[in-house]
Design an enzyme around this catalytic site. Structure first.
Site, PDB file in Angstrom:
ATOM      1  N   LYS A 175      33.792  74.551   8.412  1.00  0.00           N
ATOM      2  CA  LYS A 175      33.663  73.916   9.192  1.00  0.00           C
ATOM      3  C   LYS A 175      31.650  73.885   9.079  1.00  0.00           C
ATOM      4  O   LYS A 175      31.328  74.235   7.909  1.00  0.00           O
ATOM      5  CB  LYS A 175      33.685  73.786  10.393  1.00  0.00           C
ATOM      6  N   GLU A 220      38.015  66.477  13.764  1.00  0.00           N
ATOM      7  CA  GLU A 220      36.584  66.420  13.894  1.00  0.00           C
ATOM      8  C   GLU A 220      35.998  65.129  12.818  1.00  0.00           C
ATOM      9  O   GLU A 220      35.181  64.220  13.250  1.00  0.00           O
ATOM     10  CB  GLU A 220      35.559  67.313  13.336  1.00  0.00           C
ATOM     11  N   GLU A 280      47.333  70.009  14.065  1.00  0.00           N
ATOM     12  CA  GLU A 280      46.397  70.563  14.736  1.00  0.00           C
ATOM     13  C   GLU A 280      46.065  69.747  16.552  1.00  0.00           C
ATOM     14  O   GLU A 280      45.511  68.922  16.210  1.00  0.00           O
ATOM     15  CB  GLU A 280      44.988  70.719  14.088  1.00  0.00           C
ATOM     16  N   SER A 312      42.900  76.731  17.601  1.00  0.00           N
ATOM     17  CA  SER A 312      42.478  78.326  18.053  1.00  0.00           C
ATOM     18  C   SER A 312      43.781  79.074  18.043  1.00  0.00           C
ATOM     19  O   SER A 312      43.858  80.430  18.750  1.00  0.00           O
ATOM     20  CB  SER A 312      42.272  77.681  19.757  1.00  0.00           C
TER      21      SER A 312
HETATM   22  C1  PEP Z   1      39.778  73.476  12.771  1.00  0.00           C
HETATM   23  O1  PEP Z   1      39.434  73.528  12.207  1.00  0.00           O
HETATM   24  O2  PEP Z   1      40.908  73.042  11.566  1.00  0.00           O
HETATM   25  C2  PEP Z   1      40.426  74.458  13.682  1.00  0.00           C
HETATM   26  C3  PEP Z   1      41.930  74.566  13.872  1.00  0.00           C
HETATM   27  O3  PEP Z   1      39.854  75.586  14.229  1.00  0.00           O
HETATM   28  P1  PEP Z   1      39.358  76.195  15.558  1.00  0.00           P
HETATM   29  O4  PEP Z   1      40.669  77.396  14.895  1.00  0.00           O
HETATM   30  O5  PEP Z   1      38.302  77.025  15.238  1.00  0.00           O
HETATM   31  O6  PEP Z   1      40.387  75.778  17.098  1.00  0.00           O
END
Ligand code: PEP
Length: 246
Positions: A10, A95, A164, A206
């Site tokens: 990110k 995002e 996700e 997560s």
């Molecule tokens: C992601 O950015 O795709 C993601 C799953 O973030 P996190 O692991 O921080 O939840």
């Protein structure tokens, strides 16, 4: 079967931190038959990270333009990314959809742009908490898939999917591995309506050192897209089963 472990950095790291992390990963990670590893650094650090990784770890981009060239100030196309050794591009990350307002239509155009450049899109899909509350998980996922894939001519080797759930990303509340496995099983059947072959689907949301293996043990889960835990070298290496002490 090889599993995929992808790290989405990110906008968490500055340039020096990105290079430092790439240095550690390139020292510790060897090409192997257990995992296909890729990281998605910020574009600014992309080239230097790529040099440090020296082909031991694959590299991807977090985003790209929907067109290949032209007067699009501030954009970077999939063709430019292909020129500098990029292998994967995240498309439709939650995002991008929720903070930057990317629609299913734009996601489709970006997906086509990535394929056109000969890169592998990682198509991210996922329902929100509101979808879940309204019993619309399948409705949301079906819609995202249909809008992205309808009429496309593509084999499973040329695309990766990431399930996700939006409510699980960066919240510390992951989807339970057994629930994710069920959804992946359903998604694999659904995706057969659009692509040839068996879809590879990563779970993201997560994931951390403590829960990573419980996902990887499930058959329908082809790997992980890791956000927060991928920018901590020791956590990411532990997820890959590599011991590392600073
Ligand atoms: C992601 O950015 O795709 C993601 C799953 O973030 P996190 O692991 O921080 O939840």
């Amino acid at each position: 079967m090889k599993k995929y472990i992808f790290g989405n950095w990110k906008m968490y790291l500055d340039h020096k931190e990105s290079i430092d992390l790439a240095n550690v990963l390139s020292k510790k990670i060897k090409k192997n038959d257990t995992y296909e590893v890729a990281v998605f650094p910020s574009l600014l650090s992309f080239l230097e990270v790529s040099t440090k990784l020296n082909n031991k770890v694959n590299i991807g981009a977090q985003n790209c333009a929907w067109v290949s060239k032209g007067a699009y100030t501030g954009e970077v196309s999939a063709h430019i990314l292909a020129d500098v050794g990029c292998k994967y591009v995240l498309v439709g990350h939650s995002e991008r959809r929720h903070i930057f307002g990317e629609t299913n239509e734009l996601v489709r155009k970006k997906l086509e742009a990535v394929l056109d450049a000969g890169l592998i899109p990682v198509l991210c899909i996922g329902e929100t908490q509101a979808d879940r509350d309204e019993d619309k998980i399948q409705y949301r996922l079906k819609k995202q898939l249909m809008k992205a894939l309808e009429g496309i001519d593509i084999n499973a080797e040329n695309i990766i999917f990431a399930y996700e759930p939006v409510w699980a990303i960066g919240t510390g509340t992951p989807c339970l591995p057994a629930d994710a496995d069920d959804i992946h099983g359903w998604l694999k059947l659904e995706i057969k309506n659009y692509i040839k072959g068996e879809a590879k689907i990563l779970y993201g949301g997560s994931v951390n050192v403590d829960n990573a293996t419980s996902y990887l043990d499930y058959e329908m889960i082809d790997g992980l897209l890791v956000g927060g835990a991928s920018v901590k070298s020791d956590d990411f290496l532990k997820i890959l089963d590599i011991e590392y002490k600073k």
